[in-house]
Design a protein around this motif. Structure first.
Motif, short mmCIF file in Angstrom:
data_model
loop_
_atom_site.label_atom_id
_atom_site.label_comp_id
_atom_site.label_asym_id
_atom_site.label_seq_id
_atom_site.Cartn_x
_atom_site.Cartn_y
_atom_site.Cartn_z
N GLU A 37 17.03 1.55 37.54
CA GLU A 37 16.90 2.98 37.79
C GLU A 37 15.89 3.30 38.88
O GLU A 37 16.05 4.25 39.63
N THR A 38 14.81 2.50 38.94
CA THR A 38 13.67 2.90 39.77
C THR A 38 13.37 1.93 40.90
O THR A 38 12.39 2.13 41.63
N ARG A 47 11.15 5.33 43.91
CA ARG A 47 11.00 6.67 43.32
C ARG A 47 10.42 7.58 44.41
O ARG A 47 9.25 8.01 44.32
N ASN A 91 6.66 6.63 44.67
CA ASN A 91 6.76 5.37 43.92
C ASN A 91 5.71 5.24 42.82
O ASN A 91 5.29 4.12 42.48
N GLN A 107 9.33 3.21 33.11
CA GLN A 107 10.63 2.66 33.51
C GLN A 107 10.48 1.72 34.71
O GLN A 107 11.05 0.63 34.74
N LEU A 108 9.69 2.16 35.69
CA LEU A 108 9.50 1.33 36.88
C LEU A 108 8.80 0.02 36.53
O LEU A 108 9.17 -1.06 37.01
#
Ligand code: HXC
Length: 257
Positions: free
Chosen positions: A4-5, A21, A26, A31-32
């Motif tokens: 996702e990231t 992101r 970023n 999640q990242l």
């Protein structure tokens, strides 16, 4: 890639991780962190990968841990979620990791760069530990790795004032190995990564482990570690090949997957 990231890509023997992101420069949210840890450990488990590059965008490598995600947490929440704990698995990968830093590398972004083995900086890079401006302190290794990288005087000033430093200063004080033009950053990072990935993998793992040991132990302990990491390499086919190639005045052909 299915993250996702971040974006991931394999080029030759090099695994690329691009933080993605852009709406938050970023910032490192949970999640990242999970995406980066998963991607890095997956590359690390693959013997066809000999080096990893982590990079961001032109404007930001990463502007820190995600402040909006952290703002409402309690101290107990931070302990119970082990908020930054999984980064230890990123720092523990055996494959060398190169941080290619352009723009902001602040707070957790600077700390992520410092978890990497080599930091290459674009001339636009800005490093800092601004947590003191938020009423907290670095929480992903900033007080420890920055001090080891640049010494007490510089680390104390940066951590206590939150001041940012530019790429030239970061190179002068030993935080980054080299500064390059922003337009050349990814190409240079790719060259460094390709060079490392062309070596014998067991010797690369041993070299990284010995360098890591130097950060953590006394000289006597570190020298013992080095001796014990050095000897077994003489049982690899790559050592015989590397030394035969020298004697025969040709390039070595290491048995990489
Ligand atoms: C969440 C962030 C962010 C962050 C930037 N953004 N940094 N969101 N967490 N760390 C978001 C902004 O809110 C904004 O979104 C968008 O990214 C663009 O940022 P701007 O501030 O508008 O850009 P600019 O004016 O160019 O300023 C860039 C900047 C500034 C100087 C880097 O964004 C900044 O100071 N960021 C915070 C840096 C920082 O303090 N990092 C340390 C975090 S603490 P919106 O949608 O609002 O426009 C840390 C460790 C914590 O890392 C450990 C202790 C617990």
């Amino acid at each position: 890639s299915n993250y996702e990231t971040i974006l991931t890509e394999t080029r030759g023997r090099v695994g690329w991780i691009t933080l993605n992101r852009p709406e938050a420069l970023n910032a490192l949210n949970a999640q990242l962190m999970h995406d980066v840890v998963h991607a890095a450990t997956t590359f690390d488990a693959n013997p066809a990968i000999g080096a990893i590059v982590v990079t961001g965008s032109e404007r930001a490598f990463a502007a820190g841990a995600d402040i909006k995600e952290m703002e409402s947490k309690s101290g107990l929440d931070m302990i119970m979620d082990d908020h930054f704990g999984p980064w230890a698995r990123f720092a523990a990968v055996r494959t060398p990791v190169i941080a290619a830093v352009s723009g902001y590398a602040l707070g957790g972004g600077c700390e992520l760069a410092m978890m990497c083995d080599i930091v290459l900086a674009a001339d636009t890079a800005k490093f800092g530990q601004p947590e003191i401006n938020l009423g907290v302190i670095p929480g992903m290794g900033g007080t420890q790795r920055l001090l080891r990288a640049v010494g007490y005087a510089k680390a104390a000033e940066l951590v206590l004032t939150g001041r940012m430093m530019g790429a030239e200063e970061a190179e002068r004080c030993g935080l980054v190995s080299r500064v390059v033009a922003a337009s050349d950053l990814l190409e240079e990072a790719g060259k460094v990564a390709d060079t490392i990935a062309s070596k014998s993998l067991p010797s690369v793992y041993a070299a990284k482990a010995a360098l890591d040991a130097a950060m953590e132990t006394s000289l006597a302990e570190g020298l013992r570690f080095e001796r014990h990491a050095f000897a077994p390499l003489f049982d690899t086919a790559d050592q015989k090949e590397g030394m035969a190639a020298f004697r025969e005045k040709r390039a070595p052909n290491f048995g990489n997957a």
